[in-house]
Write a protein that holds these residues in place. Structure first.
Motif, PDB file in Angstrom:
ATOM      1  N   TYR A  63       0.809  -1.033   0.122  1.00  0.00           N
ATOM      2  CA  TYR A  63      -0.132  -0.081   0.019  1.00  0.00           C
ATOM      3  C   TYR A  63       0.854   1.286  -0.019  1.00  0.00           C
ATOM      4  CZ  TYR A  63      -4.353   2.379   0.844  1.00  0.00           C
ATOM      5  OH  TYR A  63      -5.655   3.288   0.629  1.00  0.00           O
ATOM      6  N   PRO A  64       1.584   1.405  -1.101  1.00  0.00           N
ATOM      7  CA  PRO A  64       2.462   2.722  -1.316  1.00  0.00           C
ATOM      8  C   PRO A  64       1.647   4.082  -1.010  1.00  0.00           C
ATOM      9  CG  PRO A  64       2.086   1.768  -3.439  1.00  0.00           C
ATOM     10  CD  PRO A  64       1.630   0.852  -2.412  1.00  0.00           C
ATOM     11  N   GLN A  65       0.262   4.011  -1.082  1.00  0.00           N
ATOM     12  CA  GLN A  65      -0.457   5.118  -0.893  1.00  0.00           C
ATOM     13  C   GLN A  65      -0.152   5.998   0.631  1.00  0.00           C
ATOM     14  OE1 GLN A  65      -1.838   6.711  -2.888  1.00  0.00           O
ATOM     15  NE2 GLN A  65      -2.952   8.344  -1.737  1.00  0.00           N
ATOM     16  N   MET A  66       0.290   4.970   1.488  1.00  0.00           N
ATOM     17  CA  MET A  66       0.866   5.489   2.784  1.00  0.00           C
ATOM     18  C   MET A  66       1.771   6.685   2.732  1.00  0.00           C
ATOM     19  SD  MET A  66       0.344   2.534   5.871  1.00  0.00           S
ATOM     20  CE  MET A  66       0.976   1.216   4.893  1.00  0.00           C
ATOM     21  N   ALA A  67       2.709   6.242   1.847  1.00  0.00           N
ATOM     22  CA  ALA A  67       4.057   7.186   1.699  1.00  0.00           C
ATOM     23  C   ALA A  67       3.539   8.290   0.698  1.00  0.00           C
ATOM     24  CB  ALA A  67       5.096   6.324   0.965  1.00  0.00           C
ATOM     25  N   ALA A  68       2.661   8.107  -0.172  1.00  0.00           N
ATOM     26  CA  ALA A  68       2.295   9.161  -1.013  1.00  0.00           C
ATOM     27  C   ALA A  68       1.550  10.298  -0.347  1.00  0.00           C
ATOM     28  CB  ALA A  68       1.603   8.579  -2.289  1.00  0.00           C
ATOM     29  N   ASP A  69       0.720   9.661   0.574  1.00  0.00           N
ATOM     30  CA  ASP A  69      -0.252  10.516   1.282  1.00  0.00           C
ATOM     31  C   ASP A  69      -0.013  10.311   2.732  1.00  0.00           C
ATOM     32  OD1 ASP A  69      -2.284  12.225   2.131  1.00  0.00           O
ATOM     33  OD2 ASP A  69      -3.748  11.270   1.407  1.00  0.00           O
ATOM     34  N   PRO A  70       0.832  10.622   3.529  1.00  0.00           N
ATOM     35  CA  PRO A  70       1.128  10.120   4.845  1.00  0.00           C
ATOM     36  C   PRO A  70       0.061  10.590   5.947  1.00  0.00           C
ATOM     37  CG  PRO A  70       2.924  11.186   3.771  1.00  0.00           C
ATOM     38  CD  PRO A  70       1.798  11.360   3.008  1.00  0.00           C
ATOM     39  N   ILE A  71      -1.013  11.599   5.638  1.00  0.00           N
ATOM     40  CA  ILE A  71      -1.870  12.362   6.388  1.00  0.00           C
ATOM     41  C   ILE A  71      -2.872  11.212   6.493  1.00  0.00           C
ATOM     42  CG2 ILE A  71      -3.151  14.422   6.806  1.00  0.00           C
ATOM     43  CD1 ILE A  71      -1.077  15.847   5.919  1.00  0.00           C
ATOM     44  N   HIS A  72      -3.497  11.330   5.120  1.00  0.00           N
ATOM     45  CA  HIS A  72      -5.273  10.422   4.874  1.00  0.00           C
ATOM     46  C   HIS A  72      -4.861   9.149   4.406  1.00  0.00           C
ATOM     47  CE1 HIS A  72      -6.418  14.442   5.818  1.00  0.00           C
ATOM     48  NE2 HIS A  72      -5.657  14.909   4.883  1.00  0.00           N
ATOM     49  N   GLY A  73      -3.808   8.669   3.659  1.00  0.00           N
ATOM     50  CA  GLY A  73      -3.736   7.186   3.030  1.00  0.00           C
ATOM     51  C   GLY A  73      -3.181   6.314   3.947  1.00  0.00           C
ATOM     52  N   HIS A  74      -4.304   5.653   4.387  1.00  0.00           N
ATOM     53  CA  HIS A  74      -3.791   4.338   4.957  1.00  0.00           C
ATOM     54  C   HIS A  74      -5.058   3.529   5.151  1.00  0.00           C
ATOM     55  CE1 HIS A  74      -5.749   6.704   8.240  1.00  0.00           C
ATOM     56  NE2 HIS A  74      -5.922   5.473   8.667  1.00  0.00           N
ATOM     57  N   PRO A  75      -4.749   2.210   4.981  1.00  0.00           N
ATOM     58  CA  PRO A  75      -5.784   1.005   5.298  1.00  0.00           C
ATOM     59  C   PRO A  75      -5.893   0.777   6.711  1.00  0.00           C
ATOM     60  CG  PRO A  75      -3.641  -0.008   4.833  1.00  0.00           C
ATOM     61  CD  PRO A  75      -3.512   1.366   4.663  1.00  0.00           C
ATOM     62  N   PRO A  76      -7.052   0.129   7.088  1.00  0.00           N
ATOM     63  CA  PRO A  76      -7.243  -0.053   8.673  1.00  0.00           C
ATOM     64  C   PRO A  76      -6.494  -0.576   9.303  1.00  0.00           C
ATOM     65  CG  PRO A  76      -9.475  -0.388   7.446  1.00  0.00           C
ATOM     66  CD  PRO A  76      -7.961  -0.213   6.292  1.00  0.00           C
ATOM     67  N   TRP A  77      -5.659  -1.613   8.698  1.00  0.00           N
ATOM     68  CA  TRP A  77      -4.715  -2.512   9.540  1.00  0.00           C
ATOM     69  C   TRP A  77      -3.463  -1.443   9.868  1.00  0.00           C
ATOM     70  CZ3 TRP A  77      -0.223  -2.283   6.756  1.00  0.00           C
ATOM     71  CH2 TRP A  77      -0.311  -2.119   5.490  1.00  0.00           C
ATOM     72  N   ALA A  78      -3.200  -0.489   9.136  1.00  0.00           N
ATOM     73  CA  ALA A  78      -2.123   0.289   9.579  1.00  0.00           C
ATOM     74  C   ALA A  78      -2.314   0.809  10.903  1.00  0.00           C
ATOM     75  CB  ALA A  78      -1.722   1.207   8.416  1.00  0.00           C
ATOM     76  N   LEU A  79      -3.382   1.262  11.079  1.00  0.00           N
ATOM     77  CA  LEU A  79      -3.641   1.823  12.598  1.00  0.00           C
ATOM     78  C   LEU A  79      -3.295   0.706  13.716  1.00  0.00           C
ATOM     79  CD1 LEU A  79      -4.555   4.505  14.079  1.00  0.00           C
ATOM     80  CD2 LEU A  79      -6.711   3.621  13.946  1.00  0.00           C
ATOM     81  N   VAL A  80      -3.737  -0.317  13.134  1.00  0.00           N
ATOM     82  CA  VAL A  80      -3.538  -1.443  14.372  1.00  0.00           C
ATOM     83  C   VAL A  80      -2.089  -1.660  14.603  1.00  0.00           C
ATOM     84  CG1 VAL A  80      -3.736  -4.055  14.787  1.00  0.00           C
ATOM     85  CG2 VAL A  80      -5.494  -2.665  13.712  1.00  0.00           C
ATOM     86  N   LEU A  81      -1.236  -1.503  13.457  1.00  0.00           N
ATOM     87  CA  LEU A  81       0.287  -1.729  13.726  1.00  0.00           C
ATOM     88  C   LEU A  81       0.833  -0.569  14.473  1.00  0.00           C
ATOM     89  CD1 LEU A  81       2.499  -3.550  12.518  1.00  0.00           C
ATOM     90  CD2 LEU A  81       2.991  -1.913  10.739  1.00  0.00           C
ATOM     91  N   VAL A  82       0.524   0.552  14.092  1.00  0.00           N
ATOM     92  CA  VAL A  82       0.690   1.840  15.149  1.00  0.00           C
ATOM     93  C   VAL A  82       0.566   1.682  16.718  1.00  0.00           C
ATOM     94  CG1 VAL A  82       0.737   4.250  15.319  1.00  0.00           C
ATOM     95  CG2 VAL A  82       0.985   3.245  13.031  1.00  0.00           C
ATOM     96  N   ALA A  83      -0.915   1.055  16.766  1.00  0.00           N
ATOM     97  CA  ALA A  83      -1.176   0.923  18.132  1.00  0.00           C
ATOM     98  C   ALA A  83      -0.575  -0.152  18.761  1.00  0.00           C
ATOM     99  CB  ALA A  83      -2.702   0.295  18.109  1.00  0.00           C
ATOM    100  N   ILE A  84      -0.211  -1.276  18.248  1.00  0.00           N
ATOM    101  CA  ILE A  84       0.797  -2.336  18.815  1.00  0.00           C
ATOM    102  C   ILE A  84       1.917  -1.852  19.334  1.00  0.00           C
ATOM    103  CG2 ILE A  84       2.034  -4.565  18.201  1.00  0.00           C
ATOM    104  CD1 ILE A  84      -0.246  -5.257  16.547  1.00  0.00           C
ATOM    105  N   SER A  85       2.805  -1.006  18.287  1.00  0.00           N
ATOM    106  CA  SER A  85       3.622  -0.408  18.738  1.00  0.00           C
ATOM    107  C   SER A  85       3.712   0.624  20.142  1.00  0.00           C
ATOM    108  CB  SER A  85       4.661   0.538  17.562  1.00  0.00           C
ATOM    109  OG  SER A  85       5.728   0.716  17.762  1.00  0.00           O
ATOM    110  N   VAL A  86       2.832   1.287  20.026  1.00  0.00           N
ATOM    111  CA  VAL A  86       2.616   2.127  21.030  1.00  0.00           C
ATOM    112  C   VAL A  86       2.354   1.494  22.435  1.00  0.00           C
ATOM    113  CG1 VAL A  86       1.027   4.094  22.297  1.00  0.00           C
ATOM    114  CG2 VAL A  86       1.522   4.080  20.035  1.00  0.00           C
TER     115      VAL A  86
END
Length: 264
Positions: A63-86
């Motif tokens: 999902y390279p859109q996350m790098a192209a649009d770091p503010i809004h472009g992300h799939p739901p599982w990306a938030l899960v990955l960040v939350a796991i790290s926190v």
């Protein structure tokens, strides 16, 4: 986004704390017997680095859109990955406070505080998740750093495994730590007009702190693992006394300068 992100963060915290406690039931290598807590702590950190670092790399590849649009472009599982790290950083902070004094742990605790503050802004707002996922690429280098520390604790330095790990650490530090930090810094400078000033200050502080720490760490590893481990050129000596000196009572004493003292 916030309720689900906070729920995942809480579950991650509980899971990593459980892993800390669970490792107490497993045997520790004899060479690391005096540093049992440190061995367990680094093992848990290794699990987190593998999980989030590989997850970030695969996620950005798929999902390279996350790098192209770091503010809004992300799939739901990306938030899960960040939350796991926190959740991990909170659990690791709690583990350090439980097993170390504040004087021993304050440096890493400050690092964890900066990281949690930056990543939590993505969880609470549901934005900048792509930016946070890019930052998790640094965990690929952390994987090598943790392996290197485990080899040091198990007295495997110097060895072939330690040498390979050291070079892998330096290579991933440049590719997966300095390059993402440079990209994030450049993006933040170019897009500062559409990012709230508070987040610009928070993100800039985090990037400067982690960047300075990364460069210092790279220099330390280069000096201790590469430069100091090179064989020294032989010192010319008299043919009859090469490698031998005589003490005051006339007895010959053999010198051995091949021993290395490595410090992490």
């Amino acid at each position: 986004m916030a309720p689900s992100g906070l729920l995942v963060t809480g579950a991650s915290f509980a899971a990593f704390r459980g892993l800390h406690w669970g490792l107490q039931l497993l045997p520790t290598p004899g060479s690391a017997a005096q540093d049992r807590w440190k061995w367990r702590n680094i093992c848990v950190s290794l699990v987190h680095s593998l999980l989030t670092g590989v997850g970030a790399l695969l996620g950005l590849s798929l999902y390279p859109q996350m790098a192209a649009d770091p503010i809004h472009g992300h799939p739901p599982w990306a938030l899960v990955l960040v939350a796991i790290s926190v959740g991990y950083f909170l659990a690791d902070g709690a583990d350090m406070l439980w097993n170390q004094t504040l004087g021993q742990a304050w440096e890493l605790l400050c690092h964890h505080l900066v990281v949690v503050s930056c990543l939590s802004s993505a969880i609470l707002s549901g934005h900048y998740v792509g930016f946070s996922v890019v930052s998790l690429l640094l965990e690929l280098n952390s994987t090598c750093l943790h392996l290197r520390k485990l080899l040091l604790l198990s007295r495997q330095a110097p060895s072939l495994a330690f040498s390979v790990t050291s070079w892998a650490t330096l290579a991933t530090l440049a590719l997966f730590r300095l390059v993402p930090l440079g990209w994030m810094s450049l993006w933040l400078i170019r897009q500062h007009h559409q990012v709230p000033i508070a987040l610009v200050i928070l993100g800039g502080t985090g990037l400067v702190t982690v960047g300075a720490t990364s460069i210092t760490l790279g220099v330390r590893i280069l000096v201790s693992d590469v430069l100091r481990s090179r064989p020294r050129p032989p010192i010319p000596e008299h043919k009859e006394t090469k490698g031998i000196r005589t003490c005051c009572d006339g007895e010959p004493v053999t010198r051995d300068d091949s021993t290395l003292s490595l410090k992490d």
